[in-house]
Design a protein around this motif. Structure first.
Motif, mmCIF file in Angstrom:
data_model
loop_
_atom_site.group_PDB
_atom_site.id
_atom_site.type_symbol
_atom_site.label_atom_id
_atom_site.label_comp_id
_atom_site.label_asym_id
_atom_site.label_seq_id
_atom_site.Cartn_x
_atom_site.Cartn_y
_atom_site.Cartn_z
ATOM 1 N N LEU A 410 0.818 -1.210 0.000
ATOM 2 C CA LEU A 410 0.000 0.000 0.000
ATOM 3 C C LEU A 410 0.852 1.260 0.000
ATOM 4 C CD1 LEU A 410 -2.961 1.126 0.287
ATOM 5 C CD2 LEU A 410 -2.524 1.182 2.758
ATOM 6 N N HIS A 411 1.994 1.220 0.712
ATOM 7 C CA HIS A 411 2.864 2.394 0.815
ATOM 8 C C HIS A 411 3.829 2.537 -0.358
ATOM 9 C CE1 HIS A 411 1.414 2.589 4.979
ATOM 10 N NE2 HIS A 411 1.848 3.826 4.969
ATOM 11 N N ASP A 412 3.822 1.578 -1.274
ATOM 12 C CA ASP A 412 4.678 1.722 -2.446
ATOM 13 C C ASP A 412 4.226 2.940 -3.250
ATOM 14 O OD1 ASP A 412 6.603 0.286 -4.513
ATOM 15 O OD2 ASP A 412 4.856 1.024 -5.613
ATOM 16 N N PRO A 413 5.158 3.792 -3.717
ATOM 17 C CA PRO A 413 4.770 5.030 -4.402
ATOM 18 C C PRO A 413 3.865 4.826 -5.613
ATOM 19 C CG PRO A 413 7.074 5.136 -3.777
ATOM 20 C CD PRO A 413 6.619 3.735 -3.477
ATOM 21 N N LEU A 414 4.203 3.909 -6.517
ATOM 22 C CA LEU A 414 3.392 3.735 -7.711
ATOM 23 C C LEU A 414 2.076 3.042 -7.383
ATOM 24 C CD1 LEU A 414 2.981 4.063 -10.726
ATOM 25 C CD2 LEU A 414 4.234 1.935 -11.090
ATOM 26 N N VAL A 415 2.115 2.016 -6.545
ATOM 27 C CA VAL A 415 0.884 1.326 -6.168
ATOM 28 C C VAL A 415 -0.101 2.317 -5.540
ATOM 29 C CG1 VAL A 415 -0.133 -0.409 -4.644
ATOM 30 C CG2 VAL A 415 1.976 -0.925 -5.875
ATOM 31 N N GLY A 416 0.410 3.151 -4.619
ATOM 32 C CA GLY A 416 -0.448 4.126 -3.959
ATOM 33 C C GLY A 416 -1.025 5.159 -4.901
ATOM 34 N N ALA A 417 -0.320 5.433 -5.998
ATOM 35 C CA ALA A 417 -0.811 6.409 -6.971
ATOM 36 C C ALA A 417 -1.891 5.832 -7.869
ATOM 37 C CB ALA A 417 0.347 6.917 -7.831
ATOM 38 N N VAL A 418 -1.986 4.492 -7.919
ATOM 39 C CA VAL A 418 -2.873 3.840 -8.873
ATOM 40 C C VAL A 418 -4.060 3.151 -8.199
ATOM 41 C CG1 VAL A 418 -3.009 1.975 -10.587
ATOM 42 C CG2 VAL A 418 -1.026 3.505 -10.564
ATOM 43 N N SER A 419 -3.811 2.485 -7.067
ATOM 44 C CA SER A 419 -4.793 1.560 -6.501
ATOM 45 C C SER A 419 -5.379 2.041 -5.181
ATOM 46 C CB SER A 419 -4.143 0.182 -6.298
ATOM 47 O OG SER A 419 -3.645 -0.322 -7.508
ATOM 48 N N THR A 420 -6.596 1.608 -4.894
ATOM 49 C CA THR A 420 -7.243 1.876 -3.615
ATOM 50 C C THR A 420 -6.807 0.838 -2.588
ATOM 51 O OG1 THR A 420 -9.144 0.444 -4.026
ATOM 52 C CG2 THR A 420 -9.268 2.720 -4.855
ATOM 53 N N PRO A 421 -6.988 1.102 -1.293
ATOM 54 C CA PRO A 421 -6.647 0.080 -0.281
ATOM 55 C C PRO A 421 -7.364 -1.241 -0.503
ATOM 56 C CG PRO A 421 -6.934 2.210 0.771
ATOM 57 C CD PRO A 421 -7.344 2.387 -0.663
ATOM 58 N N GLU A 422 -8.657 -1.195 -0.886
ATOM 59 C CA GLU A 422 -9.380 -2.446 -1.134
ATOM 60 C C GLU A 422 -8.738 -3.245 -2.262
ATOM 61 O OE1 GLU A 422 -12.083 0.446 0.803
ATOM 62 O OE2 GLU A 422 -10.774 0.549 -0.958
ATOM 63 N N GLU A 423 -8.321 -2.549 -3.302
ATOM 64 C CA GLU A 423 -7.667 -3.230 -4.421
ATOM 65 C C GLU A 423 -6.329 -3.830 -4.007
ATOM 66 O OE1 GLU A 423 -9.419 -0.562 -8.150
ATOM 67 O OE2 GLU A 423 -7.650 0.119 -7.050
ATOM 68 N N VAL A 424 -5.578 -3.104 -3.204
ATOM 69 C CA VAL A 424 -4.277 -3.605 -2.741
ATOM 70 C C VAL A 424 -4.468 -4.857 -1.893
ATOM 71 C CG1 VAL A 424 -2.278 -3.099 -1.289
ATOM 72 C CG2 VAL A 424 -3.148 -1.356 -2.872
ATOM 73 N N TRP A 425 -5.443 -4.821 -0.996
ATOM 74 C CA TRP A 425 -5.665 -5.991 -0.125
ATOM 75 C C TRP A 425 -6.003 -7.221 -0.949
ATOM 76 C CZ3 TRP A 425 -3.820 -2.516 2.710
ATOM 77 C CH2 TRP A 425 -3.691 -2.647 4.097
ATOM 78 N N GLN A 426 -6.861 -7.064 -1.957
ATOM 79 C CA GLN A 426 -7.218 -8.210 -2.790
ATOM 80 C C GLN A 426 -6.037 -8.645 -3.657
ATOM 81 O OE1 GLN A 426 -11.113 -8.445 -4.740
ATOM 82 N NE2 GLN A 426 -10.050 -8.926 -6.676
ATOM 83 N N MET A 427 -5.315 -7.678 -4.214
ATOM 84 C CA MET A 427 -4.181 -8.011 -5.084
ATOM 85 C C MET A 427 -3.143 -8.832 -4.326
ATOM 86 S SD MET A 427 -1.599 -5.458 -7.145
ATOM 87 C CE MET A 427 -1.018 -4.675 -5.633
ATOM 88 N N VAL A 428 -2.822 -8.434 -3.097
ATOM 89 C CA VAL A 428 -1.827 -9.181 -2.325
ATOM 90 C C VAL A 428 -2.342 -10.574 -2.016
ATOM 91 C CG1 VAL A 428 -0.534 -9.269 -0.163
ATOM 92 C CG2 VAL A 428 -0.752 -7.099 -1.397
ATOM 93 N N ASP A 429 -3.608 -10.703 -1.643
ATOM 94 C CA ASP A 429 -4.179 -12.039 -1.434
ATOM 95 C C ASP A 429 -4.007 -12.892 -2.690
ATOM 96 O OD1 ASP A 429 -5.021 -11.846 1.205
ATOM 97 O OD2 ASP A 429 -7.081 -11.254 0.705
ATOM 98 N N GLU A 430 -4.315 -12.310 -3.839
ATOM 99 C CA GLU A 430 -4.222 -13.065 -5.090
ATOM 100 C C GLU A 430 -2.786 -13.470 -5.389
ATOM 101 O OE1 GLU A 430 -5.615 -12.724 -9.790
ATOM 102 O OE2 GLU A 430 -6.220 -11.180 -8.360
ATOM 103 N N MET A 431 -1.836 -12.583 -5.146
ATOM 104 C CA MET A 431 -0.440 -12.899 -5.426
ATOM 105 C C MET A 431 0.098 -13.946 -4.466
ATOM 106 S SD MET A 431 1.083 -9.131 -6.452
ATOM 107 C CE MET A 431 2.526 -9.704 -7.370
ATOM 108 N N VAL A 432 -0.270 -13.867 -3.209
ATOM 109 C CA VAL A 432 0.194 -14.858 -2.228
ATOM 110 C C VAL A 432 -0.373 -16.233 -2.552
ATOM 111 C CG1 VAL A 432 0.015 -15.552 0.194
ATOM 112 C CG2 VAL A 432 0.665 -13.212 -0.385
ATOM 113 N N VAL A 433 -1.638 -16.295 -2.938
ATOM 114 C CA VAL A 433 -2.242 -17.581 -3.303
ATOM 115 C C VAL A 433 -1.568 -18.146 -4.560
ATOM 116 C CG1 VAL A 433 -4.349 -18.667 -4.179
ATOM 117 C CG2 VAL A 433 -4.455 -17.133 -2.199
ATOM 118 N N ALA A 434 -1.349 -17.304 -5.565
ATOM 119 C CA ALA A 434 -0.746 -17.761 -6.824
ATOM 120 C C ALA A 434 0.680 -18.254 -6.627
ATOM 121 C CB ALA A 434 -0.784 -16.635 -7.853
ATOM 122 N N GLN A 435 1.400 -17.667 -5.668
ATOM 123 C CA GLN A 435 2.813 -17.983 -5.480
ATOM 124 C C GLN A 435 3.071 -18.771 -4.188
ATOM 125 O OE1 GLN A 435 5.220 -14.443 -5.953
ATOM 126 N NE2 GLN A 435 4.124 -13.789 -7.781
#
Length: 488
Positions: A410-435
Motif C-alpha cells: 500500500l505504501h509503495d509510491p506507484l501502487v499508492g498512486a494507482v490503486s485503492t486500499p481495497e484493491e491492494v488488499w485483494q491483489m496481495v491475497d491473489e499474489m500470495v495464493v498464486a505464489q
C-alpha cells in the motif's frame, strides 16, 4: 593463490560466464576453484560445460565443480556469489500479470512496486537459508556477494537476520556514468569522475567532473537534450534531472516504476517511455527480454559452447564489481566502486538501518565506505519512500505477517498512486495464493486469503498494459540479429 568461490544460481548462464571470465582476468587467480550450484541440474550441466571449455582453451589449472547440493558447494568457500531468481520466470510472470489486473503497469517489477515486493518475499527465506549454510560450512571469514534483486531487501535480510558479511552489487552506477560521459563528449568513461549515492536503483550523481572540470545541472541537461539517442530514450530521466537537479543512475523504465508520477495513467506511460528497447519503459519489458534470452540460449547452446573456446582477453574484463573486489581483497590493489551496505551514517540524511549504495574503497582491510555524504533533499525524500517500503517488506518476509505485507504494498509510491486500499488488499491475497509454493512463511495465511478472494467484490480487468510487446520467436530473433549484423 588458491581459494574457493561458490556461485549460487549458477544456472544464470550468461552472467555466470561473465563473472567467471572476469575473475580469471586476475593473473593470481588461475589456481582457484569455482563451485557451481543451482536447483536446475540441466542448467548446471550447460554452464559447467561452457566453463570447462574456457579452462581447457586457456590452459588453466582452474577447477570447476557443479552440484545441486548447495551445502557441498559452500563447504570451505571464501567467497559466495548469489544471482538467484526464486520462482524463475513462472513466478515472475505473476509479478507482472496480477498487478496489471489492478491497473499497476510495471516495466521490470524486481525492486519495489508490487512485483518487486513479492519477489523479495520469495527470495528472503532462501537468502536466510544461504546465510545459515555460510555460517555453518563456509570459510570462517567468508564474504557474501549478492547480485540478486530486490537488491536492498536481500542485502538487508542477509546482514540484519542472516548475520553474514554481505555486500550487494549492481552495475547501474557504471551504466549511468557511461551515458553521462557519452553525452559530454568524453573519449572514455575514465575521464569522468563522480560521486554517486543513494539506494540501489535510486542512486544520484551528486558531483560530476570531466577531466577535473565540474559539470553543472544546466550543462548536463543541454548535453542530454542534444544527444540524438538519449534525448529520445531517456525522456523521463531527463525530466527528473530538470526537476531534481541531478541525474539518476537507473534506466528510464526502471526509474518510472519507483516514482508515483509517470506510470499512473496509460496515456502518461506512453508519453514518457520509448519502445526501441525494453529497458526504456515497455510493459513487462524485462520479463519478455528474459524469456527470449532463455529460449535463445536453449536453442543456440552449441554456438555458446563453441564461443567458449576463445582465449580470455583481460582487456575485455567487464566493469562488474565482483572480480575487482576479490582482486583488491586478495592482492591489496585498491579498487574504488559503489557498494550496497548498511548505512550506519554513511549518508547523513537517510536512516542508519537502510541499505544504501554509495562510493567505497576496497583493499586487504575490506570495503571502506566514504562517509558523510548528504543527498539533495528531493533525492533523500524519494529514497525514503522506498526505504520505508523495503523495511516493511523485509519484516513481513521474516515474520510471515500478511497484514504487514499489504501495508508495505500500500505504501509503495506507484501502487499508492494507482490503486485503492481495497484493491491492494485483494491483489496481495491473489499474489500470495498464486505464489504459495514459493512463500512458505505465508502458508498459514493462504486458506483465509482464498476465502476472502471467493467473496471479494473488487473488480479487476484483464489488461496487457499500456505498452506490451509479445515474446518474439527464435526465427524473429535470428532475423533481427542478422539485420543488425548487416547494418553494421
Amino acid at each position: 593463490m588458491s581459494f574457493k568461490i561458490a556461485i549460487i544460481g549458477a544456472g544464470s548462464v550468461g552472467f555466470t560466464k561473465k563473472l567467471f571470465t572476469d575473475i580469471l582476468c586476475v593473473p593470481e587467480f588461475k589456481d582457484i576453484e569455482f563451485a557451481l550450484t543451482d536447483v536446475s541440474e540441466h542448467n548446471l550441466g550447460m554452464i559447467k560445460a561452457i566453463l570447462d571449455r574456457i579452462v581447457e582453451a586457456n590452459g588453466l589449472p582452474t577447477r570447476v565443480t557443479a552440484t545441486t547440493d548447495r551445502r557441498k558447494a559452500l563447504e570451505g568457500a571464501r567467497y559466495i556469489i548469489s544471482c538467484v531468481r526464486v520462482g524463475g520466470l513462472e513466478a515472475y510472470a505473476d509479478d507482472i500479470r496480477i498487478p496489471l489486473k489492478y491497473g499497476i503497469d510495471q516495466c521490470v517489477g524486481d525492486t519495489i512496486c508490487a512485483g518487486g515486493i513479492l519477489y523479495g518475499q520469495r527470495n528472503i527465506p532462501v537468502i536466510l537459508d544461504f546465510c545459515k549454510d555460510i555460517r555453518e560450512v563456509a570459510d570462517t571469514n567468508a564474504k557474501f556477494l549478492n547480485y540478486a534483486n530486490p537488491m536492498a531487501m536481500n542485502t538487508w535480510a542477509a546482514i540484519e537476520y542472516g548475520k553474514v558479511d554481505t555486500v550487494g552489487l549492481c552495475h547501474g552506477v557504471q551504466h549511468g556514468a557511461e551515458q553521462i560521459a557519452a553525452v559530454l563528449g568524453a573519449k572514455s568513461p575514465r575521464e569522468l569522475d563522480y560521486v554517486c549515492s543513494g539506494i540501489n536503483h535510486q542512486t544520484w550523481f551528486i558531483d560530476l567532473r570531466l577531466n577535473g572540470r565540474k559539470i553543472d545541472k544546466d550543462e548536463l541537461i543541454a548535453a542530454f537534450e542534444a544527444h540524438p539517442v538519449y534525448s529520445r530514450q531517456e525522456k523521463l530521466r531527463i525530466d527528473v534531472l530538470k526537476r531534481f537537479g541531478v541525474y539518476s543512475t537507473e534506466s528510464n523504465g526502471h526509474l518510472s516504476e519507483y516514482l508515483p508520477w509517470y506510470r499512473k495513467r496509460p496515456d502518461e506511460i506512453t508519453r514518457w517511455i520509448d519502445m526501441s528497447d525494453w529497458i526504456h519503459g515497455e510493459t513487462g519489458g524485462y520479463l519478455r527480454y528474459s524469456t527470449e534470452t532463455r529460449n535463445w540460449f536453449e536453442t543456440e547452446y552449441p554456438q555458446f559452447l563453441e564461443a567458449a573456446s576463445t582465449p580470455i582477453d583481460p582487456q575485455k574484463r567487464s566493469n562488474e564489481h565482483a572480480s575487482h573486489i576479490l582482486e583488491a581483497l586478495e592482492t591489496n590493489r585498491v579498487y574504488r566502486g559503489h557498494f550496497n551496505v548498511k548505512n550506519d551514517g554513511v549518508i547523513t540524511n537517510l536512516p542508519r538501518d537502510a541499505i544504501i549504495e554509495s562510493p567505497g574503497f576496497v583493499d586487504r582491510f575490506g570495503i571502506n565506505m566514504a562517509a558523510g555524504i548528504t543527498l539533495p533533499e528531493a533525492c533523500a525524500a524519494t529514497c525514503m519512500a522506498s526505504i520505508n517500503v523495503q523495511r516493511m517488506s523485509v519484516h513481513a518476509a521474516i515474520t510471515g505477517d500478511i497484514d504487514l505485507l499489504k501495508l508495505a504494498v500500500l505504501h509503495d509510491p506507484l501502487v499508492g498512486a494507482v490503486s485503492t486500499p481495497e484493491e491492494v488488499w485483494q491483489m496481495v491475497d491473489e499474489m500470495v495464493v498464486a505464489q504459495a509454493q514459493w512463500l512458505p512463511q505465508y502458508a498459514h495465511a493462504v486458506p483465509a486469503a482464498k476465502e476472502r478472494l471467493s467473496k471479494s467484490a473488487v473488480k479487476t480487468r484483464e489488461w496487457a498494459g499500456a505498452a506490451r510487446r509479445s515474446v518474439r520467436s527464435i526465427e524473429e530473433l535470428r532475423a533481427e540479429k542478422a539485420a543488425l549484423k548487416q547494418a553494421v
